[in-house]
Design an enzyme around this catalytic site. Structure first.
Site, PDB file in Angstrom:
ATOM      1  N   GLU A 129      -7.038   0.602   0.929  1.00 38.20           N
ATOM      2  CA  GLU A 129      -5.586   0.474   0.777  1.00 38.20           C
ATOM      3  C   GLU A 129      -5.299  -1.015   0.604  1.00 38.20           C
ATOM      4  O   GLU A 129      -5.389  -1.796   1.551  1.00 38.20           O
ATOM      5  CB  GLU A 129      -4.862   1.027   2.008  1.00 38.20           C
ATOM      6  CG  GLU A 129      -5.056   2.515   2.242  1.00 38.20           C
ATOM      7  CD  GLU A 129      -4.166   3.376   1.355  1.00 38.20           C
ATOM      8  OE1 GLU A 129      -3.419   2.805   0.522  1.00 38.20           O
ATOM      9  OE2 GLU A 129      -4.215   4.608   1.498  1.00 38.20           O
ATOM     10  N   HIS A 175      -6.512   2.490  -3.553  1.00 31.65           N
ATOM     11  CA  HIS A 175      -5.163   2.951  -3.243  1.00 31.65           C
ATOM     12  C   HIS A 175      -4.269   1.784  -2.841  1.00 31.65           C
ATOM     13  O   HIS A 175      -4.731   0.651  -2.683  1.00 31.65           O
ATOM     14  CB  HIS A 175      -5.195   3.966  -2.094  1.00 31.65           C
ATOM     15  CG  HIS A 175      -5.805   5.276  -2.476  1.00 31.65           C
ATOM     16  ND1 HIS A 175      -5.072   6.333  -2.944  1.00 31.65           N
ATOM     17  CD2 HIS A 175      -7.093   5.682  -2.474  1.00 31.65           C
ATOM     18  CE1 HIS A 175      -5.877   7.352  -3.204  1.00 31.65           C
ATOM     19  NE2 HIS A 175      -7.116   6.977  -2.941  1.00 31.65           N
ATOM     20  N   GLU A 204       1.854   3.554  -7.750  1.00 30.27           N
ATOM     21  CA  GLU A 204       0.512   3.354  -7.203  1.00 30.27           C
ATOM     22  C   GLU A 204      -0.555   3.770  -8.204  1.00 30.27           C
ATOM     23  O   GLU A 204      -1.583   3.105  -8.344  1.00 30.27           O
ATOM     24  CB  GLU A 204       0.347   4.163  -5.916  1.00 30.27           C
ATOM     25  CG  GLU A 204      -1.023   4.030  -5.283  1.00 30.27           C
ATOM     26  CD  GLU A 204      -1.220   4.967  -4.111  1.00 30.27           C
ATOM     27  OE1 GLU A 204      -2.340   4.955  -3.536  1.00 30.27           O
ATOM     28  OE2 GLU A 204      -0.285   5.716  -3.758  1.00 30.27           O
ATOM     29  N   HIS A 263      -5.016   8.855  -7.350  1.00 36.62           N
ATOM     30  CA  HIS A 263      -3.940   9.569  -8.026  1.00 36.62           C
ATOM     31  C   HIS A 263      -4.142   9.569  -9.551  1.00 36.62           C
ATOM     32  O   HIS A 263      -5.253   9.376 -10.028  1.00 36.62           O
ATOM     33  CB  HIS A 263      -2.575   9.019  -7.600  1.00 36.62           C
ATOM     34  CG  HIS A 263      -2.452   8.880  -6.109  1.00 36.62           C
ATOM     35  ND1 HIS A 263      -2.309   9.966  -5.267  1.00 36.62           N
ATOM     36  CD2 HIS A 263      -2.511   7.785  -5.295  1.00 36.62           C
ATOM     37  CE1 HIS A 263      -2.258   9.552  -4.007  1.00 36.62           C
ATOM     38  NE2 HIS A 263      -2.392   8.225  -3.993  1.00 36.62           N
TER      39      HIS A 263
END
Length: 325
Positions: A284, A202, A147, A110
């Site tokens: 993750e 992430h 995040e 992101h």
């Protein structure tokens, strides 16, 4: 895979990697040697030390690695330096710098500014198996820690640890772009760099009570611009080493809400994986929506452990690959 199988595989795999890394050090020293909580904008919002880790640690007397050139800011930053090549054109490996000559691309998932560009990040891009949005804002903890800020901070820490081991490290972005990059551009940055390994960082957005980390692997895909057939196996090896090292460094268990609990998930709907031509995985690191996981993710001390786990996993993978050549 049961937890017992996970533990046995972890111990066995780490011992093998340790031997390989030790051999690499010997060679150099003495001439005998994932609002998408998951993903790159394609994701779902699912609202100690091992022997190898010790073997791949930088020499405490080796100092920090030479900067790779560039300041790591903006599109195209973090360019490779001149490499310290020997007369034969190969980068010299020295004790404490086992990753000399290796190129690693780190993708902070992101972008903190994505929230300001909803129209631009929502435009569709081709990921081979279909169309997905350019990027997403990512998820956040219940207290509002985004995040995108977590991944950027972790990426900086991972870059520092890998540089200490001699690697050239390139970031896909450093948070100073107005949005993105789009998921197809993130994959292309790894391809253009001809990276030896690439990782996208992430944190998940699953319901509270869902805990733990997991690694996302590319599925075999051959459609449109996507062709992962050559990277599926090395990416699986990268993901397995990363899972084991991340567990060793942080003490965290694989996700309790995904698959059979072995910490590995295979997907064909992520553009960052589908379009990659180099070994690549997503990590993750935990569930931002769970208070206990969030306490880790918001801790600078824990993020430093996480960075060490990422660096150890990548180093173990590269050592194993070198042992095959």
């Amino acid at each position: 895979m049961s937890n017992g199988c996970f533990a046995r595989r972890r111990r066995t795999g780490r011992r093998v990697a340790a031997v390989l890394v030790a051999g690499a050090v010997c060679l150099g020293a003495a001439g005998c040697g994932v609002s998408g909580g998951t993903g790159d904008g394609d994701g779902r919002d699912r609202s100690t030390r091992s022997p190898a880790a010790r073997a791949t640690e930088p020499d405490p007397h080796g100092g920090k690695g030479k900067d790779d050139g560039g300041d790591g800011r903006g599109r195209g930053g973090d360019h490779a330096g001149d490499g310290d090549d020997d007369a034969g054109g190969k980068a010299r490996k020295t004790p404490g710098r086992p990753l000399r000559g290796k190129v690693i691309v780190v993708d902070p998932g992101h972008n903190p500014h994505n929230r300001d560009q909803p129209g631009k990040i929502s435009r569709p891009v081709d990921i081979g198996t279909g169309k997905k949005e350019c990027d997403t804002t990512g998820t956040a903890t219940n207290s509002g820690y985004p995040e995108a800020e977590f991944t950027l901070d972790l990426a900086h820490r991972v870059r520092a640890q890998l540089r200490e081991r001699g690697a050239t490290v390139k970031l896909t972005h450093d948070g100073d772009e107005p949005y993105g990059p789009c998921v197809d551009e993130r994959a292309e940055k790894g391809n253009q760099a001809q990276a030896d390994a690439a990782i996208s960082l992430h944190a998940d957005g699953a319901p509270s009570g869902s805990r733990g980390f997991h690694v996302i692997l590319p599925a075999p895909v051959h459609a449109g611009a996507a062709d992962t057939r050559e990277i599926v196996r090395p990416s699986e090896l990268l993901g397995t080493e990363l899972r084991d090292a991340f567990h060793d460094a942080t003490g965290e268990r694989p996700a309790n809400y995904l698959g059979d609990g072995n910490g590995l998930d295979t997907r064909d709907d992520l553009g960052g994986l589908n379009l990659s031509k180099v070994p690549k995985v997503f990590l993750e690191c935990g569930n931002m929506r769970d208070p206990r996981d969030a306490a880790n993710l918001t801790s600078a001390k824990w993020r430093e452990k996480a960075a060490r786990g990422v660096a150890d996993g990548i180093a173990a993978f590269l050592a194993a690959q070198e042992g095959k050549s």
